[in-house]
Design a protein around this motif. Structure first.
Motif, short mmCIF file in Angstrom:
data_model
loop_
_atom_site.label_atom_id
_atom_site.label_comp_id
_atom_site.label_asym_id
_atom_site.label_seq_id
_atom_site.Cartn_x
_atom_site.Cartn_y
_atom_site.Cartn_z
N THR A 103 0.86 -1.17 0.00
CA THR A 103 0.00 0.00 0.00
C THR A 103 0.90 1.22 0.00
O THR A 103 1.90 1.27 0.74
CB THR A 103 -0.91 0.03 1.24
N ALA A 104 0.57 2.21 -0.83
CA ALA A 104 1.37 3.42 -0.92
C ALA A 104 0.47 4.63 -0.76
O ALA A 104 -0.61 4.68 -1.35
CB ALA A 104 2.11 3.48 -2.25
N VAL A 105 0.91 5.60 0.05
CA VAL A 105 0.11 6.78 0.32
C VAL A 105 0.95 8.03 0.10
O VAL A 105 2.14 8.06 0.40
CB VAL A 105 -0.45 6.75 1.77
N ASP A 106 0.33 9.05 -0.47
CA ASP A 106 0.98 10.34 -0.67
C ASP A 106 -0.10 11.41 -0.66
O ASP A 106 -1.26 11.13 -1.02
CB ASP A 106 1.75 10.38 -1.99
N ARG A 107 0.25 12.63 -0.28
CA ARG A 107 -0.75 13.68 -0.24
C ARG A 107 -0.96 14.32 -1.61
O ARG A 107 -1.91 15.08 -1.80
CB ARG A 107 -0.34 14.76 0.78
N ALA A 108 -0.09 14.04 -2.59
CA ALA A 108 -0.16 14.69 -3.89
C ALA A 108 -0.69 13.74 -4.96
O ALA A 108 -0.04 12.76 -5.29
CB ALA A 108 1.21 15.21 -4.31
N PRO A 109 -1.86 14.03 -5.55
CA PRO A 109 -2.37 13.19 -6.64
C PRO A 109 -1.40 13.08 -7.82
O PRO A 109 -1.34 12.03 -8.47
CB PRO A 109 -3.67 13.91 -7.04
N ALA A 110 -0.63 14.14 -8.09
CA ALA A 110 0.31 14.08 -9.21
C ALA A 110 1.39 13.03 -8.95
O ALA A 110 1.83 12.33 -9.87
CB ALA A 110 0.95 15.45 -9.45
N MET A 111 1.84 12.92 -7.70
CA MET A 111 2.82 11.90 -7.36
C MET A 111 2.21 10.51 -7.50
O MET A 111 2.84 9.58 -8.01
CB MET A 111 3.33 12.11 -5.93
N LEU A 112 0.98 10.37 -7.06
CA LEU A 112 0.32 9.07 -7.17
C LEU A 112 0.09 8.69 -8.63
O LEU A 112 0.14 7.51 -8.99
CB LEU A 112 -1.01 9.09 -6.41
N ALA A 113 -0.15 9.68 -9.48
CA ALA A 113 -0.30 9.40 -10.91
C ALA A 113 1.01 8.86 -11.48
O ALA A 113 1.02 7.91 -12.28
CB ALA A 113 -0.74 10.66 -11.65
N GLU A 114 2.14 9.47 -11.07
CA GLU A 114 3.45 8.95 -11.48
C GLU A 114 3.65 7.53 -10.97
O GLU A 114 4.12 6.65 -11.70
CB GLU A 114 4.56 9.85 -10.92
N ALA A 115 3.29 7.30 -9.71
CA ALA A 115 3.46 5.97 -9.13
C ALA A 115 2.58 4.94 -9.84
O ALA A 115 2.99 3.80 -10.05
CB ALA A 115 3.13 6.01 -7.64
N SER A 116 1.38 5.35 -10.20
CA SER A 116 0.48 4.44 -10.89
C SER A 116 1.05 3.99 -12.23
O SER A 116 1.02 2.81 -12.58
CB SER A 116 -0.89 5.12 -11.09
N GLY A 117 1.59 4.94 -12.97
CA GLY A 117 2.20 4.59 -14.26
C GLY A 117 3.41 3.70 -14.10
O GLY A 117 3.64 2.79 -14.90
N ARG A 118 4.18 3.94 -13.04
CA ARG A 118 5.41 3.18 -12.83
C ARG A 118 5.13 1.76 -12.34
O ARG A 118 5.99 0.88 -12.47
CB ARG A 118 6.29 3.95 -11.84
N THR A 119 3.96 1.54 -11.75
CA THR A 119 3.65 0.23 -11.19
C THR A 119 2.47 -0.42 -11.89
O THR A 119 1.80 -1.29 -11.32
CB THR A 119 3.34 0.37 -9.69
N ALA A 120 2.20 0.01 -13.11
CA ALA A 120 1.05 -0.51 -13.86
C ALA A 120 1.09 -2.03 -13.93
O ALA A 120 2.13 -2.64 -14.21
CB ALA A 120 1.03 0.09 -15.26
N GLY A 121 -0.04 -2.64 -13.66
CA GLY A 121 -0.14 -4.10 -13.72
C GLY A 121 0.13 -4.80 -12.41
O GLY A 121 -0.17 -5.99 -12.27
N ALA A 122 0.70 -4.08 -11.45
CA ALA A 122 1.00 -4.69 -10.16
C ALA A 122 -0.20 -4.54 -9.22
O ALA A 122 -0.97 -3.57 -9.32
CB ALA A 122 2.23 -4.03 -9.53
N GLU A 123 -0.35 -5.48 -8.32
CA GLU A 123 -1.46 -5.44 -7.36
C GLU A 123 -1.02 -4.64 -6.13
O GLU A 123 -0.55 -5.19 -5.13
CB GLU A 123 -1.88 -6.85 -6.97
N ILE A 124 -1.18 -3.33 -6.21
CA ILE A 124 -0.86 -2.47 -5.09
C ILE A 124 -2.02 -1.50 -4.90
O ILE A 124 -2.83 -1.27 -5.80
CB ILE A 124 0.45 -1.68 -5.31
N GLU A 125 -2.09 -0.92 -3.70
CA GLU A 125 -3.12 0.07 -3.40
C GLU A 125 -2.47 1.44 -3.28
O GLU A 125 -1.52 1.61 -2.50
CB GLU A 125 -3.84 -0.28 -2.09
N LEU A 126 -2.96 2.41 -4.04
CA LEU A 126 -2.47 3.78 -3.99
C LEU A 126 -3.54 4.65 -3.36
O LEU A 126 -4.70 4.63 -3.81
CB LEU A 126 -2.12 4.29 -5.38
N THR A 127 -3.18 5.44 -2.34
CA THR A 127 -4.16 6.20 -1.58
C THR A 127 -3.66 7.60 -1.30
O THR A 127 -2.47 7.80 -0.98
CB THR A 127 -4.43 5.51 -0.22
#
Length: 292
Positions: A103-127
């Motif tokens: 599970t990964a958490v950040d206060r910035a949606p832009a950072m989470l968007a970067e993280a989502s692209g970098r971990t595409a296909g993996a079973e993780i939770e971004l919050t």
């Protein structure tokens, strides 16, 4: 910025640099002028992990220190607080596939968007969430990691939250810039003030803002290792190990040139220390156990 990722100084160098400033470990968007919810800045921060130079040296050394300890952990539920663009999450997925539920958490949606692209296909939770008020139940994780976070938030409140969400005797890893290292003392007390002074002089000479030297006010609140460990104990955590990393004998801006000569021979293991020779470390990592 996200949960306060360190920004690599965001040093602007005028015409001599010939490139836009890149976020690096010290210009926080929460207290300073760099906003990590800007997609461009988020991408620049991710790019600063690559290539060469002081930023790459710092991040590589930090990962080495973190994984020295994390590799002793058998796996389980892992929380990355202040995950930024997902560089750490990506490394865990690549080096420990299937061993952690992340599970990964950040206060910035832009950072989470970067993280989502970098971990595409993996079973993780971004919050989206704050370090001082994590949106998770008590005792939810076996491992909690907070890298480049405490310098830019209410550290006592964040540490209490880390202790709350980690399971009894679980592993908590936190990093902190070392305010007593020669590198930070020179950077914060001499180099950055000089750059700001140069920028003011260039402004008087009529140079446009984009061509002036300068460093935004960072809002960094770095703690000594002794003070941080006391604060962790007060939050309920039990510090069990400390590693200083990014050991460097040079200071900015000379470290940029020195690194060109040493990087071919430098090993990650040479950039960390638990012994007496820890004072050149520009930052440190503390490992702790959660409350029983």
């Amino acid at each position: 910025m996200g949960l306060h990722k360190e920004n690599w100084g965001v040093v602007t160098g005028g015409p001599a640099q010939g490139r836009p400033p890149v976020a690096g470990p010290e210009a926080s968007g929460h207290h300073g002028h760099v906003h990590f919810d800007d997609p461009t800045v988020a991408a620049s921060y991710a790019a600063s992990h690559q290539g060469s130079g002081p930023a790459k040296r710092y991040f590589s050394s930090r990962f080495h220190a973190v994984f020295q300890i994390l590799n002793r952990c058998p796996g389980g539920d892992l929380l990355d607080v202040g995950c930024g663009p997902g560089m750490f999450v990506r490394r865990v997925l690549d080096t420990r596939p299937g061993e952690f539920r992340i599970t990964a958490v950040d206060r910035a949606p832009a950072m989470l968007a970067e993280a989502s692209g970098r971990t595409a296909g993996a079973e993780i939770e971004l919050t989206v969430g704050e370090a001082e008020a994590l949106p998770f139940p008590d005792a939810s994780f076996d491992v909690v990691v907070a890298m480049g976070v405490l310098e830019y938030c209410d550290a006592p409140a964040a540490l209490r939250e880390l202790d709350r969400v980690v399971r009894p005797d679980g592993l908590v890893l936190v990093t902190m810039l070392n305010p007593l290292s020669p590198y930070r003392l020179f950077e914060w007390g001499v180099y950055w003030p000089l750059l700001r002074l140069f920028g003011q002089v260039e402004g008087l000479l009529g140079l446009p803002p984009e061509r002036r030297h300068g460093v935004p006010r960072s809002g960094i609140r770095a703690l000594s290792a002794g003070r941080l460990r006391r604060m962790m104990r007060e939050a309920g955590l039990r510090p069990v190990d400390i590693v200083h990393y990014d050991l460097t004998p040079s200071v900015p801006p000379f470290d940029r040139f020195a690194h060109r000569w040493t990087r071919r021979h430098e090993r990650p293991a040479d950039t960390v220390s638990r012994g007496v020779f820890h004072w050149p470390g520009t930052a440190y990592l503390v490992a702790a156990a959660g409350s029983r």
